[in-house]
Write a protein that holds these residues in place. Structure first.
Motif, PDB file in Angstrom:
ATOM      1  N   PRO A  64       0.824  -1.212   0.000  1.00 47.57           N
ATOM      2  CA  PRO A  64       0.000   0.000   0.000  1.00 47.57           C
ATOM      3  C   PRO A  64       0.860   1.264   0.000  1.00 47.57           C
ATOM      4  N   ASP A  65       0.249   2.365  -0.418  1.00 48.14           N
ATOM      5  CA  ASP A  65       0.956   3.644  -0.406  1.00 48.14           C
ATOM      6  C   ASP A  65       1.096   4.188   1.009  1.00 48.14           C
ATOM      7  N   PHE A  66       0.102   3.926   1.854  1.00 43.05           N
ATOM      8  CA  PHE A  66       0.119   4.345   3.249  1.00 43.05           C
ATOM      9  C   PHE A  66      -0.564   3.261   4.075  1.00 43.05           C
ATOM     10  N   THR A  67      -0.225   3.200   5.356  1.00 40.64           N
ATOM     11  CA  THR A  67      -0.910   2.289   6.273  1.00 40.64           C
ATOM     12  C   THR A  67      -1.137   2.992   7.608  1.00 40.64           C
ATOM     13  N   GLU A  68      -2.177   2.555   8.301  1.00 41.51           N
ATOM     14  CA  GLU A  68      -2.450   2.995   9.660  1.00 41.51           C
ATOM     15  C   GLU A  68      -2.914   1.762  10.429  1.00 41.51           C
ATOM     16  N   ALA A  69      -2.635   1.728  11.715  1.00 42.92           N
ATOM     17  CA  ALA A  69      -3.099   0.629  12.559  1.00 42.92           C
ATOM     18  C   ALA A  69      -3.300   1.157  13.970  1.00 42.92           C
ATOM     19  N   PHE A  70      -4.361   0.677  14.631  1.00 37.01           N
ATOM     20  CA  PHE A  70      -4.654   1.098  15.995  1.00 37.01           C
ATOM     21  C   PHE A  70      -5.670   0.137  16.599  1.00 37.01           C
ATOM     22  N   ASN A  71      -5.876   0.261  17.903  1.00 31.21           N
ATOM     23  CA  ASN A  71      -6.896  -0.516  18.603  1.00 31.21           C
ATOM     24  C   ASN A  71      -8.084   0.382  18.882  1.00 31.21           C
ATOM     25  N   GLU A  96      -5.274  11.711  -0.013  1.00 30.72           N
ATOM     26  CA  GLU A  96      -6.439  12.194  -0.752  1.00 30.72           C
ATOM     27  C   GLU A  96      -6.549  11.542  -2.128  1.00 30.72           C
ATOM     28  N   GLU A  97      -5.460  10.978  -2.618  1.00 29.47           N
ATOM     29  CA  GLU A  97      -5.459  10.316  -3.923  1.00 29.47           C
ATOM     30  C   GLU A  97      -5.610   8.804  -3.788  1.00 29.47           C
ATOM     31  N   CYS A  98      -5.918   8.347  -2.589  1.00 31.54           N
ATOM     32  CA  CYS A  98      -5.984   6.922  -2.308  1.00 31.54           C
ATOM     33  C   CYS A  98      -7.377   6.504  -1.851  1.00 31.54           C
ATOM     34  N   THR A  99      -7.651   5.224  -2.001  1.00 29.86           N
ATOM     35  CA  THR A  99      -8.844   4.610  -1.432  1.00 29.86           C
ATOM     36  C   THR A  99      -8.413   3.857  -0.185  1.00 29.86           C
ATOM     37  N   ALA A 100      -9.139   4.086   0.908  1.00 29.28           N
ATOM     38  CA  ALA A 100      -8.845   3.419   2.169  1.00 29.28           C
ATOM     39  C   ALA A 100      -9.530   2.062   2.207  1.00 29.28           C
ATOM     40  N   LEU A 101      -8.801   1.039   2.630  1.00 31.96           N
ATOM     41  CA  LEU A 101      -9.348  -0.299   2.859  1.00 31.96           C
ATOM     42  C   LEU A 101      -9.255  -0.559   4.353  1.00 31.96           C
ATOM     43  N   VAL A 102     -10.395  -0.787   4.991  1.00 32.01           N
ATOM     44  CA  VAL A 102     -10.471  -0.893   6.444  1.00 32.01           C
ATOM     45  C   VAL A 102     -10.597  -2.357   6.859  1.00 32.01           C
ATOM     46  N   PHE A 103      -9.733  -2.770   7.788  1.00 25.15           N
ATOM     47  CA  PHE A 103      -9.727  -4.136   8.292  1.00 25.15           C
ATOM     48  C   PHE A 103      -9.927  -4.119   9.806  1.00 25.15           C
ATOM     49  N   LYS A 104     -10.754  -5.019  10.287  1.00 17.65           N
ATOM     50  CA  LYS A 104     -10.881  -5.252  11.723  1.00 17.65           C
ATOM     51  C   LYS A 104     -10.579  -6.721  11.942  1.00 17.65           C
ATOM     52  N   GLN A 105      -9.670  -6.966  12.894  1.00 18.99           N
ATOM     53  CA  GLN A 105      -9.222  -8.331  13.168  1.00 18.99           C
ATOM     54  C   GLN A 105      -8.747  -9.020  11.886  1.00 18.99           C
ATOM     55  N   ASN A 106      -8.048  -8.261  11.025  1.00 22.20           N
ATOM     56  CA  ASN A 106      -7.438  -8.759   9.790  1.00 22.20           C
ATOM     57  C   ASN A 106      -8.444  -9.119   8.692  1.00 22.20           C
ATOM     58  N   ARG A 107      -9.691  -8.698   8.818  1.00 19.65           N
ATOM     59  CA  ARG A 107     -10.716  -8.974   7.799  1.00 19.65           C
ATOM     60  C   ARG A 107     -11.259  -7.659   7.254  1.00 19.65           C
ATOM     61  N   LEU A 108     -11.423  -7.591   5.932  1.00 17.02           N
ATOM     62  CA  LEU A 108     -11.913  -6.386   5.274  1.00 17.02           C
ATOM     63  C   LEU A 108     -13.353  -6.108   5.699  1.00 17.02           C
ATOM     64  N   THR A 109     -13.567  -4.929   6.285  1.00 21.42           N
ATOM     65  CA  THR A 109     -14.915  -4.552   6.729  1.00 21.42           C
ATOM     66  C   THR A 109     -15.511  -3.447   5.876  1.00 21.42           C
ATOM     67  N   GLY A 110     -14.701  -2.815   5.031  1.00 21.61           N
ATOM     68  CA  GLY A 110     -15.203  -1.772   4.143  1.00 21.61           C
ATOM     69  C   GLY A 110     -14.067  -1.068   3.446  1.00 21.61           C
ATOM     70  N   TRP A 111     -14.419  -0.265   2.457  1.00 24.38           N
ATOM     71  CA  TRP A 111     -13.413   0.527   1.750  1.00 24.38           C
ATOM     72  C   TRP A 111     -14.064   1.793   1.240  1.00 24.38           C
ATOM     73  N   GLY A 112     -13.235   2.769   0.977  1.00 26.64           N
ATOM     74  CA  GLY A 112     -13.714   4.058   0.502  1.00 26.64           C
ATOM     75  C   GLY A 112     -13.808   5.079   1.619  1.00 26.64           C
ATOM     76  N   GLU A 113     -14.210   6.268   1.230  1.00 23.63           N
ATOM     77  CA  GLU A 113     -14.246   7.405   2.147  1.00 23.63           C
ATOM     78  C   GLU A 113     -15.191   7.185   3.326  1.00 23.63           C
ATOM     79  N   LYS A 114     -16.384   6.673   3.070  1.00 17.58           N
ATOM     80  CA  LYS A 114     -17.349   6.461   4.154  1.00 17.58           C
ATOM     81  C   LYS A 114     -16.850   5.423   5.161  1.00 17.58           C
ATOM     82  N   ALA A 115     -16.275   4.351   4.687  1.00 18.07           N
ATOM     83  CA  ALA A 115     -15.757   3.327   5.591  1.00 18.07           C
ATOM     84  C   ALA A 115     -14.681   3.909   6.489  1.00 18.07           C
ATOM     85  N   TYR A 116     -13.845   4.763   5.934  1.00 17.21           N
ATOM     86  CA  TYR A 116     -12.770   5.383   6.702  1.00 17.21           C
ATOM     87  C   TYR A 116     -13.327   6.405   7.696  1.00 17.21           C
TER      88      TYR A 116
END
Length: 119
Positions: A64-71, A96-116
């Motif tokens: 990925p171009d960027f990553t974030e992780a937190f609890n 701003e030029e990227c689509t966010a892919l959101v994972f909880k417990q290592n599973r994809l739960t959503g993607w895009g601006e709203k998911a983020y």
């Protein structure tokens, strides 16, 4: 002596060419490279399904171009950002030029601006 000077000059010229080729952010210097990367990422993201693992996504899309992780609320949340659209011609990729892919417990739960934003 003249031969040594000639060899040193030739070596200096060849090494300076290497520095130019190696240095800098040249991944997106060519207009077509970032366009191809964006198009590929868009196509692959359109194929995603919820509950895919982060490892499966990395295999599909690469680093990925960027990553974030937190609890949050006792769950591990990871966000991977992949470049999918052009915002500003400055030679740099921004979130701003990227689509966010959101994972909880290592599973994809959503993607895009709203998911983020819902995090």
């Amino acid at each position: 002596m003249l031969a040594k000077v000639f060899v040193a000059a030739a070596l200096a010229v060849s090494l300076s060419g290497c520095v130019v080729a190696v240095g800098g952010d040249h991944d997106f210097d060519d207009d077509n490279n970032w366009k191809k990367s964006q198009r590929y990422n868009q196509e692959q993201i359109n194929k995603l399904t919820l509950q895919m693992s982060a490892d499966d996504i990395r295999t599909l899309l690469g680093t990925p171009d960027f990553t974030e992780a937190f609890n949050k609320d006792g769950e591990t949340v990871q966000v991977l950002f992949y470049r999918t659209h052009h915002h500003k011609s400055d030679g740099k990729t921004t979130k701003e030029e990227c689509t966010a892919l959101v994972f909880k417990q290592n599973r994809l739960t959503g993607w895009g601006e709203k998911a983020y934003q819902y995090l």
